[in-house]
Write an enzyme that holds these catalytic residues in place. Structure first.
Site: not given
Ligand code: UD1
Length: 386
Positions: A232-234, A267, A307
């Site tokens: 998950l990083h968006r 992030r 994602d």
């Protein structure tokens, strides 16, 4: 991270200087962020087979942590970059501008004939614009993908890059259809397959039992009968507290049914700390993993929750059920092939997709045409007009 020119690259340069008089196509292969490295590896390997090609790797420095960059070069068997631009992090404008300034100087000094850009990160856009304005041809690998969501920085990067590229190498039929709708000439669109899958097949072949035993995660994996793998990083998923909390609520409920293994992007880590979010004890966190170690885990997962763009494609190629935690995807073929479900980003929709994907019969999953490990070979044939 410091990349220094080593003997190997010095020798390569000397060799090319010795080729004076012969026609040599001088190509810059651009990479900046983690998902680029998997895509340039097969293109670079294939370039070495062509004596008429002098292919240099330009690393913009968009990603710079050891785990996000250098570890991938080692893992993917890439040599150290020939040029490293040290752009680093920053706002989109700052990062893009730093790459542009450094890349312009490099192009003026080195005068490549062609640059190859991959994917949709800020480095892709920055280098394409600089090259085109210096009248250097641009080839875009993974052209034409569209999420139709202009709130996504990658969508802007894709559109701008495709607006000025000379060669469009597409991975799936939607890419060609989008480019044609945007008025691009059919003569410049080449359906070559997917370099990400070239890399995947190459790396799956290398994952032998002995190597896997060395992974720190091997012991954890061994103990689990089944598990889910999460990335998950968006920004749209992790940059607001309400959005990120909602996704975590869903993940905590999934973790009550199935352990989750979760390598955390820088992030995401930053935002988790900032929002002080609590994850279930059944979610095991890791620092970013190397390509091989990550593959070692997800290839045997019951389901992948993600994602990422790349994982949607890679799970499709290996027939692993995938739940995409996004509102849209620029890779619709992965859904059409049966293995990927677009879950949205709400708690209920993620849970529904999770239940749904688990009962889908795996034998019905299909692999898209030309995802056969030969995309890079096709790309060079076209570039060299063979
Ligand atoms: C970038 C790409 C995204 C890609 C992702 C894969 C753009 C617009 N986005 O997003 O398409 O899916 O890479 O990882 O190009 N950071 C580190 N170490 C690093 C790199 C980043 O700590 O080596 C941290 C920094 O705090 C930085 C943040 O992560 O501010 C985000 O990095 P950035 O490169 O801006 O974007 P990504 O979210 O990684």
């Amino acid at each position: 991270m410091k990349f220094e020119l080593d003997d190997e690259i010095g020798q390569k340069r000397a060799f090319f200087k010795g080729l004076k008089g012969l026609f040599v196509m001088k190509v810059f292969l651009i990479a900046g962020a983690r998902p680029n490295f998997m895509k340039i590896a097969p293109i670079y390997r294939e370039a070495l087979k062509h004596r008429r090609v002098q292919c240099s790797i330009v690393h913009t420095g968009q990603h710079y942590d050891y785990e996000m960059s250098e570890a991938f070069f080692e893992d993917l068997e890439l040599p150290k970059p020939d040029f490293f631009l040290s752009a680093g992090s920053g706002s989109h404008a700052v990062q893009t501008a730093k790459i542009m300034v450094a890349f312009e100087e490099l192009c003026r000094n080195e005068k490549p004939d062609l640059i190859i850009v991959v994917g949709d990160v800020n480095s892709t856009l920055a280098c394409s614009v600089v090259a085109k304005k210096l009248l250097i041809e641009v080839a875009h690998v993974e052209a034409g993908l569209r999420s139709f969501d202009l709130a996504m920085p990658e969508e802007i990067n894709r559109m701008v890059t495709d607006a000025i590229s000379g060669y469009f190498f597409v991975t799936e039929e939607s890419g060609a259809a989008n480019l044609i709708k945007e008025g691009k000439s059919k003569d410049r669109i080449y359906f070559v397959g997917n370099v990400m899958i070239d890399n995947l097949f190459y790396q799956v072949g290398k994952l032998n039992g002995k190597m896997s035993e060395q992974f720190a995660t091997a012991k954890i994996k061994e103990k689990l009968e089944y598990y889910a793998f999460l990335t998950l990083h968006r920004p749209s998923n992790v940059d607001t507290k309400s959005g990120f909390s909602e996704i975590i609520e869903a993940l905590n409920l999934i973790a009550a049914k199935m352990p989750i293994l979760f390598p955390v992007h820088p992030r995401t880590k930053k935002m988790m700390d900032e929002f002080n979010l609590r994850l279930s004890n059944n979610i095991t966190l890791f620092s970013p993993l190397s390509f091989k170690e990550s593959l070692f885990i997800w290839k045997d997962a019951k389901v992948v929750l993600t994602d990422s763009g790349g994982l949607q494609e890679e799970t499709t190629a290996l027939g692993i059920p995938c739940v995409t935690i996004r509102e849209n995807t620029e890779r619709p073929i992965t859904i059409k092939m049966g293995s990927n479900i677009l879950a949205g980003t709400k708690k209920t929709s993620i849970l529904k997709a999770f239940e749904e994907v688990l009962i889908k019969p795996r034998e019905q999953f299909r692999v898209p045409p030309k995802w056969d490990g030969k995309a890079a070979e096709r790309i060079w044939k076209i570039l060299l007009k063979k």
